[in-house]
Design an enzyme around this catalytic site. Structure first.
Site, mmCIF file in Angstrom:
data_model
loop_
_atom_site.group_PDB
_atom_site.id
_atom_site.type_symbol
_atom_site.label_atom_id
_atom_site.label_comp_id
_atom_site.label_asym_id
_atom_site.label_seq_id
_atom_site.Cartn_x
_atom_site.Cartn_y
_atom_site.Cartn_z
ATOM 1 C CD GLN A 51 -2.819 -1.032 2.434
ATOM 2 O OE1 GLN A 51 -2.460 -1.680 3.408
ATOM 3 N NE2 GLN A 51 -3.894 -0.269 2.449
ATOM 4 C CB CYS A 91 -8.938 -1.059 2.492
ATOM 5 S SG CYS A 91 -7.254 -1.203 1.885
HETATM 6 NI NI NI Z 1 -6.278 -2.756 3.201
#
Ligand code: NI
Length: 167
Positions: A51, A91
């Protein structure tokens, strides 16, 4: 320490598969610290290196209310899973979107800690969901990909609109 920019779905870099960490050196320790700071600041309960556009198998998790149970997992692997649970997930890469996803109820995860020791953690409930969600990121999967195609299209459109507003 520094805060790291978080990639947003559907950024194609979120689909990259992370590679195993070969050695826990100062770079990995710094990455883990920066990821923890970024997760707490967001705030979120888990963050995968994918991420923050680093494609190595590193995950930080802290689902505790007090925010004092930081878990740093290097090269995590699910070695056992069973049962089922459905929980609403969100998220940091899909801001403002929450939906129910079916996951295993219990997982056994093997990983290496920051002192290079091999550890296992057995988890149920929310922690088990967090582990599965973050390990998915390392495989290039975002939780919305567990949802129907129709929902995924809606989410893409919603995020595209948000991006236009904030751009
Ligand atoms: Ni996530």
């Amino acid at each position: 320490m520094s805060l790291l920019p978080i990639l947003r779905f559907p950024d194609p870099r979120l689909r990259k598969v992370a590679v195993a960490v070969e050695e826990i050196d100062d770079n990995i320790r710094r990455l883990a610290r920066d990821m923890a700071e970024t997760m707490y600041e967001a705030p979120g309960i888990g963050l995968a290196a994918t991420q923050v556009d680093v494609h190595k198998r590193v995950v930080v998790i802290d689902p505790s209310e007090a925010r004092d149970q930081l878990l740093t997992l290097i090269n995590p692997e699910i070695i056992e899973s069973d049962g089922a649970q459905i929980r609403e997930e969100g998220c940091l890469s899909v801001p403002g979107v929450y939906d129910r996803v079916e996951r295993a109820e219990r997982v056994l995860v093997r990983y290496v800690d920051l002192e290079s020791r091999v550890q296992t953690i057995e988890a149920t409930g929310l922690l088990a969901v967090c582990l599965q969600h973050e390990i998915d990121h390392l495989q290039g999967r975002v939780f919305v990909e567990h949802l129907s195609q129709l929902k995924q299209v809606r989410i893409r459109n919603k995020l595209a609109k948000q991006a236009r507003i904030t751009a």
